[in-house]
Scaffold this motif. Structure first.
Motif, PDB file in Angstrom:
ATOM      1  N   VAL A  73      33.286  39.602  38.513  1.00  0.00           N
ATOM      2  CA  VAL A  73      33.000  40.809  39.278  1.00  0.00           C
ATOM      3  C   VAL A  73      33.396  40.519  40.718  1.00  0.00           C
ATOM      4  CG1 VAL A  73      31.233  42.439  40.030  1.00  0.00           C
ATOM      5  CG2 VAL A  73      31.099  41.428  37.753  1.00  0.00           C
ATOM      6  N   ALA A  74      34.293  41.364  41.243  1.00  0.00           N
ATOM      7  CA  ALA A  74      34.793  41.139  42.600  1.00  0.00           C
ATOM      8  C   ALA A  74      34.961  42.464  43.316  1.00  0.00           C
ATOM      9  CB  ALA A  74      36.129  40.394  42.561  1.00  0.00           C
ATOM     10  N   ASN A  75      34.832  42.426  44.637  1.00  0.00           N
ATOM     11  CA  ASN A  75      35.132  43.617  45.425  1.00  0.00           C
ATOM     12  C   ASN A  75      36.618  43.620  45.758  1.00  0.00           C
ATOM     13  OD1 ASN A  75      34.648  41.347  47.001  1.00  0.00           O
ATOM     14  ND2 ASN A  75      34.172  42.554  48.807  1.00  0.00           N
ATOM     15  N   LEU A  76      37.215  44.804  45.725  1.00  0.00           N
ATOM     16  CA  LEU A  76      38.638  44.936  46.031  1.00  0.00           C
ATOM     17  C   LEU A  76      38.831  45.014  47.540  1.00  0.00           C
ATOM     18  CD1 LEU A  76      39.694  47.516  43.310  1.00  0.00           C
ATOM     19  CD2 LEU A  76      40.106  45.067  43.300  1.00  0.00           C
ATOM     20  N   LEU A  77      40.045  44.742  47.979  1.00  0.00           N
ATOM     21  CA  LEU A  77      40.360  44.767  49.404  1.00  0.00           C
ATOM     22  C   LEU A  77      40.207  46.183  49.968  1.00  0.00           C
ATOM     23  CD1 LEU A  77      41.370  42.991  51.731  1.00  0.00           C
ATOM     24  CD2 LEU A  77      43.684  43.628  51.097  1.00  0.00           C
ATOM     25  N   THR A  78      40.803  47.153  49.318  1.00  0.00           N
ATOM     26  CA  THR A  78      40.653  48.549  49.722  1.00  0.00           C
ATOM     27  C   THR A  78      40.594  49.415  48.478  1.00  0.00           C
ATOM     28  OG1 THR A  78      43.048  48.885  49.863  1.00  0.00           O
ATOM     29  CG2 THR A  78      41.909  48.326  51.910  1.00  0.00           C
ATOM     30  N   PRO A  79      39.965  50.528  48.464  1.00  0.00           N
ATOM     31  CA  PRO A  79      39.094  51.098  49.477  1.00  0.00           C
ATOM     32  C   PRO A  79      37.768  50.336  49.538  1.00  0.00           C
ATOM     33  CG  PRO A  79      39.097  52.504  47.549  1.00  0.00           C
ATOM     34  CD  PRO A  79      40.087  51.407  47.300  1.00  0.00           C
ATOM     35  N   GLU A  80      37.129  50.433  50.655  1.00  0.00           N
ATOM     36  CA  GLU A  80      35.887  49.713  50.872  1.00  0.00           C
ATOM     37  C   GLU A  80      34.833  50.205  49.880  1.00  0.00           C
ATOM     38  OE1 GLU A  80      33.108  49.006  54.698  1.00  0.00           O
ATOM     39  OE2 GLU A  80      35.272  49.059  55.029  1.00  0.00           O
ATOM     40  N   ASP A 109      37.711  30.833  38.934  1.00  0.00           N
ATOM     41  CA  ASP A 109      37.587  30.859  40.401  1.00  0.00           C
ATOM     42  C   ASP A 109      38.861  31.389  41.045  1.00  0.00           C
ATOM     43  OD1 ASP A 109      35.021  29.884  40.310  1.00  0.00           O
ATOM     44  OD2 ASP A 109      35.607  27.790  40.696  1.00  0.00           O
ATOM     45  N   ASP A 110      39.999  30.976  40.531  1.00  0.00           N
ATOM     46  CA  ASP A 110      41.278  31.435  41.066  1.00  0.00           C
ATOM     47  C   ASP A 110      41.455  32.940  40.840  1.00  0.00           C
ATOM     48  OD1 ASP A 110      43.752  30.839  42.366  1.00  0.00           O
ATOM     49  OD2 ASP A 110      44.752  31.037  40.424  1.00  0.00           O
ATOM     50  N   MET A 111      41.035  33.425  39.681  1.00  0.00           N
ATOM     51  CA  MET A 111      41.121  34.861  39.394  1.00  0.00           C
ATOM     52  C   MET A 111      40.235  35.662  40.347  1.00  0.00           C
ATOM     53  SD  MET A 111      41.082  35.235  35.285  1.00  0.00           S
ATOM     54  CE  MET A 111      42.330  34.533  34.249  1.00  0.00           C
ATOM     55  N   LEU A 112      39.044  35.143  40.619  1.00  0.00           N
ATOM     56  CA  LEU A 112      38.141  35.820  41.542  1.00  0.00           C
ATOM     57  C   LEU A 112      38.768  35.934  42.925  1.00  0.00           C
ATOM     58  CD1 LEU A 112      35.316  36.974  42.234  1.00  0.00           C
ATOM     59  CD2 LEU A 112      34.633  34.631  42.738  1.00  0.00           C
ATOM     60  N   ALA A 113      39.342  34.845  43.395  1.00  0.00           N
ATOM     61  CA  ALA A 113      39.989  34.863  44.710  1.00  0.00           C
ATOM     62  C   ALA A 113      41.176  35.825  44.727  1.00  0.00           C
ATOM     63  CB  ALA A 113      40.449  33.457  45.081  1.00  0.00           C
ATOM     64  N   THR A 119      44.375  45.811  45.966  1.00  0.00           N
ATOM     65  CA  THR A 119      43.917  47.144  46.332  1.00  0.00           C
ATOM     66  C   THR A 119      43.814  47.990  45.059  1.00  0.00           C
ATOM     67  OG1 THR A 119      46.149  48.014  46.673  1.00  0.00           O
ATOM     68  CG2 THR A 119      45.053  46.996  48.576  1.00  0.00           C
ATOM     69  N   LEU A 120      43.127  49.104  45.174  1.00  0.00           N
ATOM     70  CA  LEU A 120      42.958  49.986  44.022  1.00  0.00           C
ATOM     71  C   LEU A 120      44.293  50.535  43.538  1.00  0.00           C
ATOM     72  CD1 LEU A 120      40.981  51.396  42.125  1.00  0.00           C
ATOM     73  CD2 LEU A 120      40.801  53.230  43.797  1.00  0.00           C
ATOM     74  N   THR A 121      45.208  50.829  44.445  1.00  0.00           N
ATOM     75  CA  THR A 121      46.504  51.386  44.043  1.00  0.00           C
ATOM     76  C   THR A 121      47.336  50.366  43.262  1.00  0.00           C
ATOM     77  OG1 THR A 121      47.440  50.801  46.193  1.00  0.00           O
ATOM     78  CG2 THR A 121      46.607  53.042  45.928  1.00  0.00           C
ATOM     79  N   GLN A 122      47.128  49.089  43.492  1.00  0.00           N
ATOM     80  CA  GLN A 122      47.870  48.069  42.752  1.00  0.00           C
ATOM     81  C   GLN A 122      47.418  47.974  41.295  1.00  0.00           C
ATOM     82  OE1 GLN A 122      46.986  44.875  45.557  1.00  0.00           O
ATOM     83  NE2 GLN A 122      49.195  44.547  45.789  1.00  0.00           N
ATOM     84  N   LEU A 123      46.218  48.447  41.005  1.00  0.00           N
ATOM     85  CA  LEU A 123      45.669  48.347  39.655  1.00  0.00           C
ATOM     86  C   LEU A 123      45.806  49.634  38.861  1.00  0.00           C
ATOM     87  CD1 LEU A 123      42.398  46.395  40.459  1.00  0.00           C
ATOM     88  CD2 LEU A 123      44.531  45.488  39.544  1.00  0.00           C
ATOM     89  N   GLN A 124      46.325  50.679  39.466  1.00  0.00           N
ATOM     90  CA  GLN A 124      46.394  51.969  38.796  1.00  0.00           C
ATOM     91  C   GLN A 124      47.556  52.041  37.810  1.00  0.00           C
ATOM     92  OE1 GLN A 124      46.526  54.737  42.043  1.00  0.00           O
ATOM     93  NE2 GLN A 124      44.313  55.062  41.983  1.00  0.00           N
ATOM     94  N   GLY A 125      47.296  52.682  36.693  1.00  0.00           N
ATOM     95  CA  GLY A 125      48.340  52.951  35.707  1.00  0.00           C
ATOM     96  C   GLY A 125      48.634  51.767  34.809  1.00  0.00           C
ATOM     97  N   ALA A 126      49.498  52.039  33.845  1.00  0.00           N
ATOM     98  CA  ALA A 126      49.882  51.010  32.881  1.00  0.00           C
ATOM     99  C   ALA A 126      50.690  49.895  33.539  1.00  0.00           C
ATOM    100  CB  ALA A 126      50.682  51.635  31.749  1.00  0.00           C
ATOM    101  N   SER A 127      51.540  50.264  34.487  1.00  0.00           N
ATOM    102  CA  SER A 127      52.344  49.234  35.152  1.00  0.00           C
ATOM    103  C   SER A 127      51.464  48.334  36.016  1.00  0.00           C
ATOM    104  CB  SER A 127      53.447  49.872  35.985  1.00  0.00           C
ATOM    105  OG  SER A 127      52.895  50.675  37.006  1.00  0.00           O
ATOM    106  N   GLY A 128      50.426  48.898  36.623  1.00  0.00           N
ATOM    107  CA  GLY A 128      49.507  48.085  37.415  1.00  0.00           C
ATOM    108  C   GLY A 128      48.768  47.083  36.555  1.00  0.00           C
ATOM    109  N   LEU A 129      48.343  47.514  35.367  1.00  0.00           N
ATOM    110  CA  LEU A 129      47.666  46.613  34.445  1.00  0.00           C
ATOM    111  C   LEU A 129      48.615  45.525  33.938  1.00  0.00           C
ATOM    112  CD1 LEU A 129      45.010  46.074  32.929  1.00  0.00           C
ATOM    113  CD2 LEU A 129      45.874  47.543  31.117  1.00  0.00           C
TER     114      LEU A 129
END
Length: 159
Positions: A73-80, A109-113, A119-129
């Motif tokens: 469980v990690a907080n993303l860089l943006t959005p806050e 640990d490396d995955m958490l870092a 950012t949220l936009t980097q994870l959106q969609g099938a290509s982001g996954l």
């Protein structure tokens, strides 16, 4: 004034034979083409079952194992205020089993870092996954000196 003919003229139409012959010809052509293609498919299937084209010096498959990592469980860089929960598993060769417990903790640990830099936009969609899976697999392979073959994403929740 022109006189009108009280009997309507018959429209010239094709006979039933004019329709049946082209349909019959097209059916025969389609059937013949299907027969030829079917024979080719069967010949290729028989050749692959018989082992034609297999290299004689093929290496035996390497036994692999899968280990689930702890959920991250990690907080993303943006959005806050956005969070991600990631549940993953790693694929490795069974010969590397004794050291995989230590490696799995380092990989987690490396995955958490890494997740904290996204950012949220980097994870959106099938290509982001897909990009996330490729990046995590590459990072795990580097962290484990090539012992980890792949990272599988089992579940990802973004809030």
């Amino acid at each position: 004034m022109a006189e009108q003919d009280p009997k309507p003229k018959k429209a010239k139409g094709g006979s039933a034979l004019g329709v049946i012959v082209p349909v019959l010809v097209l059916t025969l052509v389609a059937g013949g083409g299907g027969f030829v293609v079917g024979k080719q498919i069967i010949a290729k299937a028989k050749a692959s079952v018989a082992g034609v084209g297999k290299p004689a010096d093929a290496a035996p498959p390497v036994p692999i194992a899968v280990k689930e990592l702890i959920p991250i469980v990690a907080n993303l860089l943006t959005p806050e205020g956005s969070w991600v929960r990631l549940q993953t598993a790693i694929v490795y060769e069974k010969a590397d089993a004794p050291q995989i417990d230590i490696l799995s903790a380092k990989i987690a640990d490396d995955m958490l870092a890494y997740l904290r830099t996204l950012t949220l936009t980097q994870l959106q969609g099938a290509s982001g996954l897909q990009h996330l899976r490729e990046d995590l697999s590459e990072r795990a392979a580097v962290r484990s000196d090539g012992h980890v073959k792949e990272v599988m994403i089992e579940m990802m929740v973004i809030q």
